[in-house]
Design a protein around this motif. Structure first.
Motif, mmCIF file in Angstrom:
data_model
loop_
_atom_site.group_PDB
_atom_site.id
_atom_site.type_symbol
_atom_site.label_atom_id
_atom_site.label_comp_id
_atom_site.label_asym_id
_atom_site.label_seq_id
_atom_site.Cartn_x
_atom_site.Cartn_y
_atom_site.Cartn_z
ATOM 1 N N PHE A 78 0.832 -1.203 0.000
ATOM 2 C CA PHE A 78 0.000 0.000 0.000
ATOM 3 C C PHE A 78 0.864 1.248 0.000
ATOM 4 O O PHE A 78 0.540 2.255 -0.638
ATOM 5 C CB PHE A 78 -0.927 0.003 1.217
ATOM 6 C CG PHE A 78 -1.728 1.265 1.363
ATOM 7 C CD1 PHE A 78 -2.858 1.477 0.583
ATOM 8 C CD2 PHE A 78 -1.353 2.244 2.272
ATOM 9 C CE1 PHE A 78 -3.591 2.660 0.709
ATOM 10 C CE2 PHE A 78 -2.074 3.420 2.401
ATOM 11 C CZ PHE A 78 -3.200 3.632 1.617
ATOM 12 N N HIS A 79 2.002 1.176 0.707
ATOM 13 C CA HIS A 79 2.908 2.325 0.804
ATOM 14 C C HIS A 79 4.007 2.297 -0.265
ATOM 15 O O HIS A 79 4.982 3.054 -0.172
ATOM 16 C CB HIS A 79 3.521 2.382 2.205
ATOM 17 C CG HIS A 79 2.535 2.770 3.277
ATOM 18 N ND1 HIS A 79 2.119 4.065 3.488
ATOM 19 C CD2 HIS A 79 1.846 2.010 4.179
ATOM 20 C CE1 HIS A 79 1.244 4.096 4.486
ATOM 21 N NE2 HIS A 79 1.061 2.868 4.927
ATOM 22 N N ASN A 80 3.832 1.450 -1.254
ATOM 23 C CA ASN A 80 4.738 1.416 -2.425
ATOM 24 C C ASN A 80 6.206 1.214 -2.046
ATOM 25 O O ASN A 80 7.103 1.821 -2.643
ATOM 26 C CB ASN A 80 4.593 2.707 -3.253
ATOM 27 C CG ASN A 80 3.210 2.858 -3.851
ATOM 28 O OD1 ASN A 80 2.680 1.920 -4.451
ATOM 29 N ND2 ASN A 80 2.619 4.034 -3.670
ATOM 30 N N ARG A 81 6.458 0.346 -1.078
ATOM 31 C CA ARG A 81 7.839 0.040 -0.729
ATOM 32 C C ARG A 81 8.418 -0.951 -1.730
ATOM 33 O O ARG A 81 7.689 -1.687 -2.412
ATOM 34 C CB ARG A 81 7.917 -0.538 0.689
ATOM 35 C CG ARG A 81 7.524 0.452 1.775
ATOM 36 C CD ARG A 81 8.409 1.705 1.754
ATOM 37 N NE ARG A 81 8.150 2.593 2.881
ATOM 38 C CZ ARG A 81 7.443 3.715 2.823
ATOM 39 N NH1 ARG A 81 6.909 4.078 1.671
ATOM 40 N NH2 ARG A 81 7.269 4.465 3.893
ATOM 41 N N ARG A 82 9.748 -0.986 -1.822
ATOM 42 C CA ARG A 82 10.430 -1.933 -2.715
ATOM 43 C C ARG A 82 10.405 -3.309 -2.065
ATOM 44 O O ARG A 82 11.052 -3.529 -1.044
ATOM 45 C CB ARG A 82 11.883 -1.488 -2.963
ATOM 46 C CG ARG A 82 12.714 -2.404 -3.871
ATOM 47 C CD ARG A 82 12.250 -2.369 -5.313
ATOM 48 N NE ARG A 82 12.387 -1.061 -5.910
ATOM 49 C CZ ARG A 82 13.466 -0.642 -6.581
ATOM 50 N NH1 ARG A 82 14.493 -1.452 -6.736
ATOM 51 N NH2 ARG A 82 13.500 0.571 -7.106
ATOM 52 N N ILE A 83 9.654 -4.224 -2.660
ATOM 53 C CA ILE A 83 9.463 -5.556 -2.075
ATOM 54 C C ILE A 83 9.922 -6.616 -3.055
ATOM 55 O O ILE A 83 9.585 -6.567 -4.246
ATOM 56 C CB ILE A 83 7.973 -5.804 -1.740
ATOM 57 C CG1 ILE A 83 7.432 -4.687 -0.845
ATOM 58 C CG2 ILE A 83 7.798 -7.154 -1.053
ATOM 59 C CD1 ILE A 83 5.923 -4.686 -0.741
ATOM 60 N N LEU A 84 10.670 -7.581 -2.581
ATOM 61 C CA LEU A 84 11.077 -8.731 -3.364
ATOM 62 C C LEU A 84 10.289 -9.937 -2.855
ATOM 63 O O LEU A 84 10.297 -10.226 -1.664
ATOM 64 C CB LEU A 84 12.583 -8.979 -3.235
ATOM 65 C CG LEU A 84 13.463 -7.765 -3.544
ATOM 66 C CD1 LEU A 84 14.932 -8.129 -3.368
ATOM 67 C CD2 LEU A 84 13.212 -7.239 -4.943
ATOM 68 N N ASN A 85 9.592 -10.619 -3.770
ATOM 69 C CA ASN A 85 8.703 -11.728 -3.411
ATOM 70 C C ASN A 85 7.564 -11.234 -2.522
ATOM 71 O O ASN A 85 7.461 -11.582 -1.345
ATOM 72 C CB ASN A 85 9.458 -12.879 -2.742
ATOM 73 C CG ASN A 85 10.297 -13.671 -3.725
ATOM 74 O OD1 ASN A 85 10.446 -13.286 -4.886
ATOM 75 N ND2 ASN A 85 10.837 -14.786 -3.283
ATOM 76 N N GLY A 86 6.721 -10.421 -3.115
ATOM 77 C CA GLY A 86 5.602 -9.827 -2.399
ATOM 78 C C GLY A 86 4.431 -10.772 -2.211
ATOM 79 O O GLY A 86 4.585 -12.000 -2.196
ATOM 80 N N SER A 87 3.231 -10.212 -2.091
ATOM 81 C CA SER A 87 2.068 -11.006 -1.724
ATOM 82 C C SER A 87 1.714 -12.050 -2.782
ATOM 83 O O SER A 87 1.226 -13.137 -2.444
ATOM 84 C CB SER A 87 0.870 -10.095 -1.460
ATOM 85 O OG SER A 87 0.565 -9.305 -2.591
ATOM 86 N N ARG A 88 1.947 -11.758 -4.053
ATOM 87 C CA ARG A 88 1.667 -12.749 -5.094
ATOM 88 C C ARG A 88 2.593 -13.953 -4.941
ATOM 89 O O ARG A 88 2.162 -15.105 -5.050
ATOM 90 C CB ARG A 88 1.837 -12.132 -6.482
ATOM 91 C CG ARG A 88 1.697 -13.105 -7.647
ATOM 92 C CD ARG A 88 0.337 -13.774 -7.671
ATOM 93 N NE ARG A 88 0.195 -14.680 -8.796
ATOM 94 C CZ ARG A 88 -0.801 -15.556 -8.928
ATOM 95 N NH1 ARG A 88 -1.742 -15.628 -8.005
ATOM 96 N NH2 ARG A 88 -0.872 -16.344 -9.982
ATOM 97 N N ALA A 89 3.870 -13.713 -4.670
ATOM 98 C CA ALA A 89 4.826 -14.803 -4.458
ATOM 99 C C ALA A 89 4.430 -15.633 -3.243
ATOM 100 O O ALA A 89 4.491 -16.869 -3.274
ATOM 101 C CB ALA A 89 6.235 -14.247 -4.281
ATOM 102 N N LEU A 90 4.000 -14.963 -2.168
ATOM 103 C CA LEU A 90 3.584 -15.684 -0.961
ATOM 104 C C LEU A 90 2.372 -16.556 -1.249
ATOM 105 O O LEU A 90 2.285 -17.699 -0.780
ATOM 106 C CB LEU A 90 3.264 -14.685 0.149
ATOM 107 C CG LEU A 90 2.789 -15.291 1.470
ATOM 108 C CD1 LEU A 90 3.866 -16.156 2.104
ATOM 109 C CD2 LEU A 90 2.342 -14.197 2.439
ATOM 110 N N ARG A 91 1.448 -16.049 -2.044
ATOM 111 C CA ARG A 91 0.239 -16.805 -2.373
ATOM 112 C C ARG A 91 0.588 -18.098 -3.106
ATOM 113 O O ARG A 91 -0.018 -19.145 -2.871
ATOM 114 C CB ARG A 91 -0.697 -15.939 -3.217
ATOM 115 C CG ARG A 91 -2.130 -16.432 -3.263
ATOM 116 C CD ARG A 91 -3.066 -15.353 -3.779
ATOM 117 N NE ARG A 91 -3.101 -14.196 -2.900
ATOM 118 C CZ ARG A 91 -2.762 -12.952 -3.274
ATOM 119 N NH1 ARG A 91 -2.368 -12.720 -4.505
ATOM 120 N NH2 ARG A 91 -2.822 -11.976 -2.413
#
Length: 310
Positions: A78-91
């Protein structure tokens, strides 16, 4: 100061990465998410957030680590942070059904699979699959947990209705056609930053629990194998080349996965079946020592590059 945030629930698997971050003198902080809280009214710190939560967290008494992590990732996204392996990867990490559907959407062939909930439905699924040999596995597992090989419906019934039956965490058992490899091996391709790093040949003759971090092995009660000459379980393939690499890289990009190990098996006719995507990937130090290339070092360098960019 901006830093690298490593989100995980297993120090044993993460120490190899943090030692490389120390070696490269990169600023980092560990977020150990076995339990905790997320104040959604606040803003997260600036930095690079790398998610290493595993589907097998429940085996370490961290039952709700993936659920907590999903909340954290939603907050970060939501806060547009730089994320590697985000929520889609976790799913995809916590559901093989989601994995297979995503792989198929990228035109990547997977073994024929039926998902079933309930013991009677498991038996019916195996009958519907109608294969001479088949595998059962948990939809949410990790480390190959719950994988068993059967050669008959009767053997499956004996297992399912016995005290040794392992109930899947989410209640979903997968019944999958057994793909026989001529040399009893699978291939695991490692990707960092969505790009191919190396491929590992993994010996499956002693069972199916093949986590490269700890080389888990269990006695296979349903398909015993004879004694064989000892050989390394993990061997990096020199100058590996395969048409699947481009497909895998496209798949990772489409699903916003930055770091992963993808496993495939090749049958006696040369047909490749992809059956697992590990978004919390680990590396085997013995195999890497022989090859002279180190996954965690490459990963630490990549995290440093991501930090420089922001």
């Amino acid at each position: 100061m901006k830093k690298i945030y490593v989100i995980h629930e297993n120090s044993e698997w993460t120490n190899h990465l943090t030692s490389r971050l120390d070696e490269l003198q990169l600023p980092y902080e560990e977020w150990f998410l076995d339990e905790g809280m997320v104040d959604l009214s606040t803003e997260p710190p600036e930095g690079v957030f790398y998610n290493r939560i595993s589907a097998s967290s429940h085996t370490r008494d961290h039952r709700y680590a993936p659920e907590l992590t999903e909340s954290v990732l939603s907050w970060l996204e939501f806060h547009n942070r730089r994320i590697l392996n985000g929520s889609r990867a976790l799913r995809l990490e916590v559901s093989k059904v989601n994995q297979y559907m995503a792989l198929n959407a990228s035109q990547i062939k997977t073994p024929k699979t039926i998902a079933a909930v309930g013991k009677e439905q498991i038996i019916k699924a195996a009958e519907k699959l109608d294969k001479p040999s088949f595998i059962t596995k948990h939809n949410r597992a990790g480390k190959g947990l719950g994988v068993q090989l059967f050669h008959s419906i009767e053997a499956l019934k004996n297992y399912v209705y016995s005290d040794s039956f392992e109930e899947p965490l989410d209640g979903t058992t997968l019944i999958q056609e057994y793909i026989k490899s001529p040399d009893q091996s699978i291939t695991r391709c490692e990707f960092i930053g969505g790009k191919f790093v190396y491929a590992v040949k993994v010996d499956t003759s002693k069972g199916f629990e093949l986590c490269p971090a700890d080389a888990c092995q269990v006695e296979d009660l349903f398909c015993p194998v004879g004694e064989k000459e000892e050989k390394p379980m993990f061997e990096i393939i020199d100058q590996f080349s395969n048409e699947m690499i481009d497909q895998y890289e496209s798949f990772l990009k489409a699903n916003k996965i930055d770091v992963a190990g993808i496993e495939f098996i090749q049958d006696e006719n040369g047909v490749i079946y992809t059956y697992d995507v590990n978004t919390n990937t680990n590396y085997n130090k013995d195999a890497e020592g022989v090859y002279g290339k180190f996954g965690m070092l490459e990963l630490a360098k990549f995290l440093g590059e991501q930090l420089d960019e922001i």
